[in-house]
Design a protein around this motif. Structure first.
Motif, short mmCIF file in Angstrom:
data_model
loop_
_atom_site.label_atom_id
_atom_site.label_comp_id
_atom_site.label_asym_id
_atom_site.label_seq_id
_atom_site.Cartn_x
_atom_site.Cartn_y
_atom_site.Cartn_z
N LEU A 89 3.12 -13.31 0.49
CA LEU A 89 2.79 -14.00 1.73
C LEU A 89 3.01 -13.06 2.93
O LEU A 89 2.13 -12.91 3.78
N VAL A 90 4.16 -12.38 2.95
CA VAL A 90 4.48 -11.48 4.05
C VAL A 90 3.50 -10.31 4.09
O VAL A 90 2.97 -9.94 5.14
N ARG A 91 3.21 -9.74 2.90
CA ARG A 91 2.32 -8.56 2.84
C ARG A 91 0.89 -8.93 3.21
O ARG A 91 0.19 -8.17 3.86
N THR A 92 0.43 -10.11 2.76
CA THR A 92 -0.94 -10.53 3.07
C THR A 92 -1.10 -10.68 4.58
O THR A 92 -2.11 -10.25 5.16
N ALA A 93 -0.08 -11.28 5.20
CA ALA A 93 -0.14 -11.44 6.65
C ALA A 93 -0.12 -10.07 7.34
O ALA A 93 -0.88 -9.81 8.27
N ALA A 94 0.74 -9.17 6.85
CA ALA A 94 0.83 -7.83 7.44
C ALA A 94 -0.49 -7.08 7.29
O ALA A 94 -0.96 -6.42 8.22
N THR A 103 -0.91 -1.49 2.09
CA THR A 103 -0.36 -0.73 0.96
C THR A 103 -0.64 -1.49 -0.34
O THR A 103 -0.59 -2.71 -0.37
N LEU A 104 -0.94 -0.75 -1.39
CA LEU A 104 -1.13 -1.35 -2.71
C LEU A 104 -0.26 -0.58 -3.69
O LEU A 104 -0.30 0.65 -3.73
N ILE A 105 0.57 -1.30 -4.46
CA ILE A 105 1.41 -0.62 -5.45
C ILE A 105 0.85 -0.94 -6.83
O ILE A 105 0.81 -2.09 -7.26
N LEU A 106 0.38 0.10 -7.49
CA LEU A 106 -0.33 -0.06 -8.76
C LEU A 106 0.43 0.62 -9.88
O LEU A 106 0.85 1.78 -9.75
N ASP A 142 8.33 -3.11 -18.73
CA ASP A 142 8.86 -2.88 -17.39
C ASP A 142 7.81 -3.17 -16.32
O ASP A 142 8.12 -3.72 -15.25
N LEU A 143 6.56 -2.78 -16.60
CA LEU A 143 5.49 -3.04 -15.64
C LEU A 143 5.29 -4.54 -15.45
O LEU A 143 5.15 -5.02 -14.32
N LEU A 144 5.28 -5.29 -16.56
CA LEU A 144 5.04 -6.73 -16.45
C LEU A 144 6.16 -7.39 -15.65
O LEU A 144 5.91 -8.26 -14.81
N ALA A 145 7.40 -6.95 -15.88
CA ALA A 145 8.54 -7.50 -15.11
C ALA A 145 8.37 -7.17 -13.63
O ALA A 145 8.63 -8.00 -12.76
N SER A 146 7.91 -5.93 -13.34
CA SER A 146 7.74 -5.51 -11.93
C SER A 146 6.63 -6.28 -11.24
O SER A 146 6.72 -6.59 -10.06
N VAL A 147 5.55 -6.57 -11.97
CA VAL A 147 4.47 -7.37 -11.38
C VAL A 147 5.01 -8.78 -11.12
O VAL A 147 4.81 -9.36 -10.06
N ASP A 148 5.73 -9.29 -12.09
CA ASP A 148 6.24 -10.66 -12.01
C ASP A 148 7.18 -10.83 -10.82
O ASP A 148 7.11 -11.82 -10.09
N ASN A 149 8.07 -9.85 -10.59
CA ASN A 149 9.05 -10.05 -9.51
C ASN A 149 8.60 -9.45 -8.18
O ASN A 149 9.36 -9.42 -7.23
N GLY A 150 7.35 -8.95 -8.13
CA GLY A 150 6.80 -8.52 -6.84
C GLY A 150 7.08 -7.06 -6.49
O GLY A 150 6.72 -6.62 -5.41
#
Length: 326
Positions: A89-94, A103-106, A142-150
């Motif tokens: 929500l914060v990033r979409t507004a920013a 910024t996009l973290i892939l 690890d990637l799935l956990a990172s996507v899940d927690n933002g």
């Protein structure tokens, strides 16, 4: 009169949920408080207030160590999902306020990242020059956990894989190729069948790499599910694996994109496509449900599918020829 369905949720504190989620990572009050930039008593008090509001014990505390209760584990999972949505929500507004600072973290797994990301990022940079892209290479879990927690916005992984509540877009299917040393290739059928692979000499990546599971399951399905004892040599990376094959220590399987990207160019290793039915993996993009409409993720999606298309077209043309070292 409109009913307020979210009244009970509105009394939740994201701050307290963050305290709990951080404590779940560290299992140490001092470290968690440091990570949240608060004192230990603030963190501890916040978690106690959360427990009081929810009416359950989330954390078991004793002098020696901290443990989550079973309901605590479940609440942490939901807290991470909520916090991830809050980040979105914060990033979409920013991004909307300052589109030229987005910024996009892939993320991507190691058997995809070096072969697919360079051309994908080049294309992305041409389309959105001001987008800042950060990359993270890691194993699937690890990637799935990172996507899940933002922690990251999206990841490119290989299926089949259980992705929980995340949103999955399959991008393309690609074949796995058999790789052998040049010496050994002389005695291998020109179009090898997966059934002919000597499993005791099949070298795989170490645990946690999904290419390991995908290679093994391909062999098991063609052998009516007999237990497979693969070679006891395990490589930590594809580069190491290619060197082991070159040294004649065994054979292995490489995804098409690695062969196409020239991973074998400087080695004396020969890659061959398998006879039908060839073992395959599906490359997919995963993201949080709240990121489905992110225009940058949509761009990645389109470019990644295009990459798959050109990669697969290339196969159709070169399937007749064996990739010999040049």
């Amino acid at each position: 009169m409109h009913h307020n369905h979210h009244q009970s949720a509105a009394s939740l504190s994201l701050k307290q949920l963050n305290y709990l989620a951080t404590l779940a990572l560290t299992l140490n009050f001092t470290q968690a408080a440091k990570a949240c930039f608060v004192t230990q008593s603030t963190l501890s008090g916040g978690i106690q207030e959360l427990e009081k509001y929810l009416g359950v014990l989330l954390v078991e505390r004793n002098n020696k160590h901290v443990m989550l209760t079973p309901i605590g584990v479940d609440v942490v999972k939901r807290a991470n999902a909520l916090l991830g949505m809050g980040d979105d929500l914060v990033r979409t507004a920013a991004n909307s306020a300052e589109p030229n600072k987005a910024t996009l973290i892939l993320g991507a797994i190691p058997t995809i990242a070096p072969f697919m990301l360079p051309s994908l990022l080049r294309a992305l940079r041409q389309q959105s020059p001001s987008l800042r892209v950060l990359l993270r290479e890691d194993q699937t879990s690890d990637l799935l956990a990172s996507v899940d927690n933002g922690a990251i916005d999206a990841a490119i992984i290989a299926l089949p894989m259980d992705v929980g509540r995340l949103h999955v877009w399959p991008l393309f299917e690609e074949d796995l190729w058999l790789i052998t040393s040049a010496l050994e290739s002389a005695s291998t059928a020109n179009v090898p069948s997966i059934r002919d692979v000597d499993l005791s000499r099949l070298m795989l990546l170490g645990e946690g790499h999904c290419l390991r599971e995908h290679s093994l399951s391909a062999c098991v399905t063609t052998r009516k599910g007999k237990p497979v004892p693969p070679s006891d040599i395990e490589a930590t990376s594809l580069t190491t694996m290619v060197q082991m094959v070159e040294a004649g220590l065994g054979v292995s399987m490489l995804p098409n994109m690695a062969v196409k990207a020239g991973l074998l160019n400087v080695s004396d290793v020969v890659a061959r496509p398998f006879a039908f039915p060839a073992p395959k993996r599906t490359v997919a993009l995963v993201t949080r449900p709240t990121q489905v409409d992110n225009p940058f993720i949509t761009q990645v999606l389109v470019l990644a599918k295009k990459f798959g298309q050109s990669s697969v077209d290339g196969i159709a043309r070169s399937n007749t020829s064996v990739r010999k070292p040049s």
